[in-house]
Design a protein around this motif. Structure first.
Motif, PDB file in Angstrom:
ATOM      1  N   TYR A  48       0.826  -1.202   0.000  1.00  0.00           N
ATOM      2  CA  TYR A  48       0.000   0.000   0.000  1.00  0.00           C
ATOM      3  C   TYR A  48       0.865   1.259   0.000  1.00  0.00           C
ATOM      4  CZ  TYR A  48      -2.881   3.858   0.969  1.00  0.00           C
ATOM      5  OH  TYR A  48      -3.461   5.097   0.851  1.00  0.00           O
ATOM      6  N   LEU A  49       1.890   1.291   0.843  1.00  0.00           N
ATOM      7  CA  LEU A  49       2.735   2.475   0.941  1.00  0.00           C
ATOM      8  C   LEU A  49       3.455   2.768  -0.370  1.00  0.00           C
ATOM      9  CD1 LEU A  49       4.262   2.023   4.520  1.00  0.00           C
ATOM     10  CD2 LEU A  49       2.340   3.480   3.834  1.00  0.00           C
ATOM     11  N   SER A  50       3.734   1.726  -1.151  1.00  0.00           N
ATOM     12  CA  SER A  50       4.366   1.908  -2.453  1.00  0.00           C
ATOM     13  C   SER A  50       3.384   2.430  -3.493  1.00  0.00           C
ATOM     14  CB  SER A  50       4.963   0.578  -2.946  1.00  0.00           C
ATOM     15  OG  SER A  50       5.939   0.097  -2.062  1.00  0.00           O
ATOM     16  N   TRP A  51       2.115   2.055  -3.356  1.00  0.00           N
ATOM     17  CA  TRP A  51       1.067   2.405  -4.324  1.00  0.00           C
ATOM     18  C   TRP A  51       0.497   3.792  -4.107  1.00  0.00           C
ATOM     19  CZ3 TRP A  51      -4.256   3.198  -3.342  1.00  0.00           C
ATOM     20  CH2 TRP A  51      -5.096   3.195  -4.479  1.00  0.00           C
ATOM     21  N   GLN A  52       0.413   4.221  -2.867  1.00  0.00           N
ATOM     22  CA  GLN A  52      -0.429   5.362  -2.511  1.00  0.00           C
ATOM     23  C   GLN A  52       0.037   6.697  -3.076  1.00  0.00           C
ATOM     24  OE1 GLN A  52       0.178   7.855   0.222  1.00  0.00           O
ATOM     25  NE2 GLN A  52       2.279   7.222   0.569  1.00  0.00           N
ATOM     26  N   HIS A  53       1.338   6.898  -3.256  1.00  0.00           N
ATOM     27  CA  HIS A  53       1.846   8.217  -3.663  1.00  0.00           C
ATOM     28  C   HIS A  53       1.220   8.719  -4.966  1.00  0.00           C
ATOM     29  CE1 HIS A  53       5.022   8.050  -0.621  1.00  0.00           C
ATOM     30  NE2 HIS A  53       5.220   6.804  -0.979  1.00  0.00           N
ATOM     31  N   ALA A  54       1.211   7.860  -5.969  1.00  0.00           N
ATOM     32  CA  ALA A  54       0.727   8.276  -7.293  1.00  0.00           C
ATOM     33  C   ALA A  54      -0.764   8.024  -7.482  1.00  0.00           C
ATOM     34  CB  ALA A  54       1.505   7.539  -8.378  1.00  0.00           C
ATOM     35  N   VAL A  60     -12.425   6.598  -9.023  1.00  0.00           N
ATOM     36  CA  VAL A  60     -11.831   5.385  -9.609  1.00  0.00           C
ATOM     37  C   VAL A  60     -10.793   4.798  -8.647  1.00  0.00           C
ATOM     38  CG1 VAL A  60     -10.347   4.512 -11.463  1.00  0.00           C
ATOM     39  CG2 VAL A  60     -12.245   6.052 -12.003  1.00  0.00           C
ATOM     40  N   ILE A  61      -9.984   5.664  -8.081  1.00  0.00           N
ATOM     41  CA  ILE A  61      -8.942   5.227  -7.146  1.00  0.00           C
ATOM     42  C   ILE A  61      -9.547   4.687  -5.855  1.00  0.00           C
ATOM     43  CG2 ILE A  61      -7.019   6.047  -5.721  1.00  0.00           C
ATOM     44  CD1 ILE A  61      -6.379   5.662  -8.714  1.00  0.00           C
ATOM     45  N   LEU A  62     -10.622   5.304  -5.382  1.00  0.00           N
ATOM     46  CA  LEU A  62     -11.280   4.824  -4.169  1.00  0.00           C
ATOM     47  C   LEU A  62     -11.850   3.422  -4.364  1.00  0.00           C
ATOM     48  CD1 LEU A  62     -13.146   8.059  -3.023  1.00  0.00           C
ATOM     49  CD2 LEU A  62     -11.090   7.047  -2.013  1.00  0.00           C
ATOM     50  N   LYS A  63     -12.372   3.166  -5.548  1.00  0.00           N
ATOM     51  CA  LYS A  63     -12.873   1.829  -5.865  1.00  0.00           C
ATOM     52  C   LYS A  63     -11.729   0.813  -5.822  1.00  0.00           C
ATOM     53  CE  LYS A  63     -15.989  -0.468  -9.159  1.00  0.00           C
ATOM     54  NZ  LYS A  63     -15.248  -1.681  -9.510  1.00  0.00           N
ATOM     55  N   PHE A 101      -7.130  -3.199  -1.664  1.00  0.00           N
ATOM     56  CA  PHE A 101      -6.399  -3.092  -0.403  1.00  0.00           C
ATOM     57  C   PHE A 101      -7.250  -3.373   0.827  1.00  0.00           C
ATOM     58  CE2 PHE A 101      -3.980  -0.615  -3.468  1.00  0.00           C
ATOM     59  CZ  PHE A 101      -2.702  -1.136  -3.260  1.00  0.00           C
ATOM     60  N   LEU A 102      -8.487  -2.875   0.861  1.00  0.00           N
ATOM     61  CA  LEU A 102      -9.314  -3.092   2.045  1.00  0.00           C
ATOM     62  C   LEU A 102     -10.064  -4.414   1.973  1.00  0.00           C
ATOM     63  CD1 LEU A 102     -10.009  -1.823   4.703  1.00  0.00           C
ATOM     64  CD2 LEU A 102     -11.882  -0.583   3.581  1.00  0.00           C
ATOM     65  N   GLN A 103     -10.672  -4.696   0.842  1.00  0.00           N
ATOM     66  CA  GLN A 103     -11.446  -5.935   0.643  1.00  0.00           C
ATOM     67  C   GLN A 103     -12.473  -6.070   1.758  1.00  0.00           C
ATOM     68  OE1 GLN A 103      -8.562  -9.114   0.044  1.00  0.00           O
ATOM     69  NE2 GLN A 103      -7.549  -7.986  -1.577  1.00  0.00           N
ATOM     70  N   ASP A 104     -12.543  -7.224   2.412  1.00  0.00           N
ATOM     71  CA  ASP A 104     -13.510  -7.410   3.505  1.00  0.00           C
ATOM     72  C   ASP A 104     -12.815  -7.487   4.861  1.00  0.00           C
ATOM     73  OD1 ASP A 104     -15.848  -7.448   1.904  1.00  0.00           O
ATOM     74  OD2 ASP A 104     -15.358  -9.485   1.267  1.00  0.00           O
ATOM     75  N   LYS A 105     -11.612  -6.917   4.938  1.00  0.00           N
ATOM     76  CA  LYS A 105     -10.838  -6.951   6.178  1.00  0.00           C
ATOM     77  C   LYS A 105     -11.130  -5.705   7.019  1.00  0.00           C
ATOM     78  CE  LYS A 105      -7.382  -6.922   3.513  1.00  0.00           C
ATOM     79  NZ  LYS A 105      -6.023  -6.744   2.943  1.00  0.00           N
ATOM     80  N   PRO A 106     -10.956  -5.801   8.324  1.00  0.00           N
ATOM     81  CA  PRO A 106     -11.116  -4.613   9.158  1.00  0.00           C
ATOM     82  C   PRO A 106     -10.100  -3.519   8.807  1.00  0.00           C
ATOM     83  CG  PRO A 106     -11.163  -6.591  10.516  1.00  0.00           C
ATOM     84  CD  PRO A 106     -10.735  -7.019   9.136  1.00  0.00           C
ATOM     85  N   PHE A 107      -8.851  -3.953   8.511  1.00  0.00           N
ATOM     86  CA  PHE A 107      -7.781  -3.035   8.178  1.00  0.00           C
ATOM     87  C   PHE A 107      -6.988  -3.581   6.993  1.00  0.00           C
ATOM     88  CE2 PHE A 107      -8.568  -2.534  12.752  1.00  0.00           C
ATOM     89  CZ  PHE A 107      -8.799  -1.157  12.833  1.00  0.00           C
ATOM     90  N   LEU A 154       0.547   1.098   9.719  1.00  0.00           N
ATOM     91  CA  LEU A 154       0.931   2.377   9.122  1.00  0.00           C
ATOM     92  C   LEU A 154       0.142   2.651   7.849  1.00  0.00           C
ATOM     93  CD1 LEU A 154       4.845   2.283   9.430  1.00  0.00           C
ATOM     94  CD2 LEU A 154       3.221   3.512  10.901  1.00  0.00           C
ATOM     95  N   ALA A 155      -0.175   1.596   7.106  1.00  0.00           N
ATOM     96  CA  ALA A 155      -0.899   1.766   5.839  1.00  0.00           C
ATOM     97  C   ALA A 155      -2.256   2.431   6.068  1.00  0.00           C
ATOM     98  CB  ALA A 155      -1.076   0.418   5.156  1.00  0.00           C
TER      99      ALA A 155
END
Length: 244
Positions: free
Chosen positions: A98-104, A142-145, A151-157, A165-166
């Motif tokens: 996630y930390l690698s993906w989030q910047h862009a 689009v990014i929120l989807k 990244f979130l799927q059906d997990k709490p975090f 940190l993510a």
């Protein structure tokens, strides 16, 4: 000399650091650097971070730039609870992913909404057209989807059953468009529940304190900027919103 964190809480990465340090009882001196006043451009601050950006850290004679690097430094120096940056290889890989993906992605698209809805009208004297604003918001949607499905799927975090940190880095970014008046949680119940869990994990009062300035950003006026920065900011923002 103890640990010093150079922050402006209008900045998403600065808020992540502030919340992380406070919620983990990490002792630090809060050195406020007001971006709108150009305090990051001073020679004094340049000695801390020659890149002249916040956040920055000084720990004795050691200095460090870049929010993710600083977060990782703090997790290791202060041996924070394992869930923040898990020792389990695959859970840690999820955080790193996630930390690698989030910047862009979330950072870039969320910042565009904030800039176009709040700062651009102040700096140029006119709002972005409704058509262009809709395009900017759709870009974020689009990014929120992708964030929900990948990244979130059906997990709490993001990394599983506990905050990492993510999650903190993600939520402070998503609060930027919220501060600009776009409530992206309103029609996304999964995202809204995740937000609630993250806030509870770090402490709701602390989270709200860190976001007080950004939630009042609509009161911002041009005279609050250092005059020499106005034109520079204007050109940077126009360039940013012109990018697809």
């Amino acid at each position: 000399m103890g640990l010093e964190l150079y922050l402006d809480l209008l900045s998403q990465p600065c808020r992540a650091l502030y919340i992380f340090a406070r919620s983990n009882n990490i002792p630090f001196e809060f050195k406020r650097v007001q971006l709108m006043k150009g305090q990051h451009k001073t020679e004094e601050f340049r000695k801390v971070n020659m890149l002249m950006k916040v956040p920055a850290l000084r720990d004795g004679s050691f200095t460090l730039a870049e929010s993710i690097a600083i977060l990782l430094y703090l997790t290791q120096k202060f041996k924070t609870p394992d869930h923040w940056y898990p020792s389990d290889l695959q859970k840690r890989a999820r955080v790193d992913e996630y930390l690698s993906w989030q910047h862009a992605n979330i950072r870039m698209k969320g910042s565009k909404v904030f800039l176009t809805k709040v700062l651009l009208p102040i700096l140029t004297g006119q709002p972005l057209s409704a058509e262009k604003l809709e395009f900017v918001i759709e870009d974020l949607n689009v990014i929120l989807k992708q964030f929900e499905e990948k990244f979130l799927q059906d997990k709490p975090f993001i990394a599983g059953s506990e905050i990492s940190l993510a999650d903190l880095v993600a939520l402070v970014e998503l609060m930027q468009p919220v501060g600009a008046g776009y409530n992206l949680f309103e029609e996304r119940p999964k995202l809204a529940e995740w937000r609630r869990r993250v806030e509870e994990a770090v402490g709701k009062e602390l989270f709200q304190e860190a976001h007080e300035e950004i939630m009042n950003i609509k009161n911002l006026t041009a005279d609050q900027f250092a005059p020499e920065l106005l034109e520079s900011f204007k050109q940077q923002f126009l360039k940013l919103i012109s990018q697809n």
